[in-house]
Write a protein that holds these residues in place. Structure first.
Motif, PDB file in Angstrom:
ATOM      1  N   ALA A 199       0.837  -1.204   0.000  1.00  0.00           N
ATOM      2  CA  ALA A 199       0.000   0.000   0.000  1.00  0.00           C
ATOM      3  C   ALA A 199       0.870   1.252   0.000  1.00  0.00           C
ATOM      4  O   ALA A 199       0.556   2.242  -0.682  1.00  0.00           O
ATOM      5  N   TYR A 200       1.954   1.224   0.748  1.00  0.00           N
ATOM      6  CA  TYR A 200       2.867   2.365   0.765  1.00  0.00           C
ATOM      7  C   TYR A 200       3.469   2.587  -0.617  1.00  0.00           C
ATOM      8  O   TYR A 200       3.556   3.723  -1.089  1.00  0.00           O
ATOM      9  N   PHE A 201       3.896   1.512  -1.272  1.00  0.00           N
ATOM     10  CA  PHE A 201       4.521   1.650  -2.584  1.00  0.00           C
ATOM     11  C   PHE A 201       3.540   2.198  -3.619  1.00  0.00           C
ATOM     12  O   PHE A 201       3.915   3.004  -4.472  1.00  0.00           O
ATOM     13  N   VAL A 202       2.277   1.757  -3.550  1.00  0.00           N
ATOM     14  CA  VAL A 202       1.265   2.281  -4.478  1.00  0.00           C
ATOM     15  C   VAL A 202       1.073   3.776  -4.238  1.00  0.00           C
ATOM     16  O   VAL A 202       1.040   4.578  -5.184  1.00  0.00           O
ATOM     17  N   THR A 203       0.967   4.162  -2.966  1.00  0.00           N
ATOM     18  CA  THR A 203       0.812   5.574  -2.626  1.00  0.00           C
ATOM     19  C   THR A 203       2.042   6.379  -3.041  1.00  0.00           C
ATOM     20  O   THR A 203       1.926   7.480  -3.595  1.00  0.00           O
ATOM     21  N   ALA A 204       3.219   5.825  -2.756  1.00  0.00           N
ATOM     22  CA  ALA A 204       4.469   6.515  -3.104  1.00  0.00           C
ATOM     23  C   ALA A 204       4.592   6.698  -4.607  1.00  0.00           C
ATOM     24  O   ALA A 204       5.092   7.734  -5.078  1.00  0.00           O
ATOM     25  N   PHE A 205       4.145   5.710  -5.371  1.00  0.00           N
ATOM     26  CA  PHE A 205       4.201   5.816  -6.830  1.00  0.00           C
ATOM     27  C   PHE A 205       3.331   6.976  -7.313  1.00  0.00           C
ATOM     28  O   PHE A 205       3.743   7.772  -8.163  1.00  0.00           O
ATOM     29  N   ILE A 206       2.123   7.098  -6.761  1.00  0.00           N
ATOM     30  CA  ILE A 206       1.207   8.155  -7.176  1.00  0.00           C
ATOM     31  C   ILE A 206       1.756   9.527  -6.779  1.00  0.00           C
ATOM     32  O   ILE A 206       1.815  10.456  -7.597  1.00  0.00           O
ATOM     33  N   VAL A 207       2.186   9.649  -5.519  1.00  0.00           N
ATOM     34  CA  VAL A 207       2.683  10.938  -5.023  1.00  0.00           C
ATOM     35  C   VAL A 207       3.956  11.354  -5.755  1.00  0.00           C
ATOM     36  O   VAL A 207       4.113  12.518  -6.147  1.00  0.00           O
ATOM     37  N   SER A 208       4.875  10.411  -5.946  1.00  0.00           N
ATOM     38  CA  SER A 208       6.131  10.749  -6.618  1.00  0.00           C
ATOM     39  C   SER A 208       5.906  11.083  -8.087  1.00  0.00           C
ATOM     40  O   SER A 208       6.659  11.864  -8.679  1.00  0.00           O
ATOM     41  N   SER A 209       4.870  10.494  -8.706  1.00  0.00           N
ATOM     42  CA  SER A 209       4.538  10.844 -10.090  1.00  0.00           C
ATOM     43  C   SER A 209       4.079  12.296 -10.181  1.00  0.00           C
ATOM     44  O   SER A 209       4.453  13.025 -11.105  1.00  0.00           O
ATOM     45  N   ILE A 210       3.267  12.714  -9.212  1.00  0.00           N
ATOM     46  CA  ILE A 210       2.828  14.114  -9.155  1.00  0.00           C
ATOM     47  C   ILE A 210       4.030  15.027  -8.923  1.00  0.00           C
ATOM     48  O   ILE A 210       4.178  16.070  -9.559  1.00  0.00           O
ATOM     49  N   TYR A 211       4.901  14.604  -8.012  1.00  0.00           N
ATOM     50  CA  TYR A 211       6.103  15.375  -7.706  1.00  0.00           C
ATOM     51  C   TYR A 211       7.001  15.488  -8.944  1.00  0.00           C
ATOM     52  O   TYR A 211       7.536  16.563  -9.249  1.00  0.00           O
ATOM     53  N   LEU A 212       7.161  14.386  -9.664  1.00  0.00           N
ATOM     54  CA  LEU A 212       8.001  14.382 -10.865  1.00  0.00           C
ATOM     55  C   LEU A 212       7.435  15.306 -11.938  1.00  0.00           C
ATOM     56  O   LEU A 212       8.177  16.026 -12.607  1.00  0.00           O
ATOM     57  N   THR A 213       6.121  15.281 -12.108  1.00  0.00           N
ATOM     58  CA  THR A 213       5.483  16.169 -13.075  1.00  0.00           C
ATOM     59  C   THR A 213       5.737  17.642 -12.709  1.00  0.00           C
ATOM     60  O   THR A 213       6.036  18.470 -13.574  1.00  0.00           O
ATOM     61  N   TRP A 214       5.622  17.943 -11.429  1.00  0.00           N
ATOM     62  CA  TRP A 214       5.865  19.310 -10.960  1.00  0.00           C
ATOM     63  C   TRP A 214       7.325  19.731 -11.167  1.00  0.00           C
ATOM     64  O   TRP A 214       7.609  20.844 -11.596  1.00  0.00           O
ATOM     65  N   ARG A 215       8.272  18.803 -10.924  1.00  0.00           N
ATOM     66  CA  ARG A 215       9.681  19.115 -11.052  1.00  0.00           C
ATOM     67  C   ARG A 215      10.103  19.309 -12.507  1.00  0.00           C
ATOM     68  O   ARG A 215      11.069  20.021 -12.788  1.00  0.00           O
ATOM     69  N   ARG A 216       9.379  18.701 -13.432  1.00  0.00           N
ATOM     70  CA  ARG A 216       9.740  18.802 -14.842  1.00  0.00           C
ATOM     71  C   ARG A 216       9.212  20.090 -15.489  1.00  0.00           C
ATOM     72  O   ARG A 216       9.532  20.384 -16.636  1.00  0.00           O
TER      73      ARG A 216
END
Length: 273
Positions: A255-272
């Protein structure tokens, strides 16, 4: 069903890591080793600061035993096996590949040490010997990397084309297996207390922050380290989590990895941007 899903999760991770090895050259492997400052900051963030923060949360926040075990698993499972696929568009491929290899090598020493010390300290039952950890990490991480690099050296064009296809298939299988596992064992998620949720979310947010802080002057390096710190090492986590008593720990880690994947994807989009 649960056992089958766990096998699919592990096989997917092994396939992904082998494909990463197929896309790695010797110069990329040693990139971090030639930059000791960045190397020390990266390892400190992944193997020291994030684990210490997780242990601090366990001490401060009253959380149940299952969440405590999951936090311990996530704390010791540093590494970055899925970074090359996720961060392909960043201009930091040498750093990303070198971080993957280096973090996996460090895991051989760090995981048994953290697990032995902190499993006893936090009174979490861990039926895990150091020799088993060494053997599992060697088989599921280092051997696939070596096989992938060997294929690249012998069949450079063929291995690169095949690895892209396998990465896509393995990624789909990994995601589907994780989601199905969560659906089957959803009762372990429904019963989570707000303290448990707060602890897991707090770990994710802090990991992103500390990676961003210590990633150095290069913007893409900071992004890569932040995501590496937050997502942890799914292969190591599954190795350790399956050794804890009960399926609850595995479910919470997934569950943590699924959440981390979603949050980090949002973070990556913002950083790009």
């Amino acid at each position: 069903m649960t056992e089958t899903l766990m096998i699919l999760l592990k096989v997917s991770v092994v396939a992904l890591i082998a494909c990463v090895g197929a896309g790695t050259s010797p110069s990329e492997l040693t990139y971090l080793w030639r930059r000791p400052g960045l190397l020390l900051r990266s390892l400190a963030a992944m193997y020291l600061l994030v684990p210490l923060f997780a242990f601090g949360l366990v001490l401060i926040i009253p959380i149940e035993r299952g969440v405590k075990a999951a936090m311990l698993v996530l704390a010791v499972s540093a590494g970055a096996p899925l970074l090359p696929k996720r961060l392909k568009k960043l201009n930091s491929q040498e750093y990303i590949f070198s971080l993957l290899i280096t973090s996996s090598l460090v895991a051989i020493v760090a995981v048994p040490l953290w697990t032995a010390l902190l499993g006893a300290y936090f009174d979490v039952t861990v039926e895990l010997s150091e020799s088993k950890v060494l053997s599992d990490i060697a088989k599921t991480i280092l051997l696939p990397i070596m096989i992938g690099m060997g294929l690249r050296a012998i069949f450079p064009v063929w291995s690169e084309r095949l690895s892209d296809r396998v990465i896509t298939i393995a990624g789909v299988v990994l995601a589907a297996s994780g989601i199905i596992l969560l659906v089957i064992h959803r009762e372990h998620l429904v019963g989570l207390t707000w303290q448990g949720v707060l602890a897991l979310v707090g770990l994710l947010v802090f990991a992103l922050f500390i990676g961003q802080l210590l990633g150095g002057p290069n913007r893409d390096d900071r992004t890569a380290l932040a995501i590496a710190c937050a997502t942890r090492h799914v292969g190591v986590a599954l190795i350790v989590a399956t050794e804890f008593v009960g399926v609850r720990t595995v479910v919470l880690v997934v569950a943590y990895f699924v959440t981390a994947f979603i949050v980090s994807s949002i973070y990556l989009t913002w950083r790009r941007r």
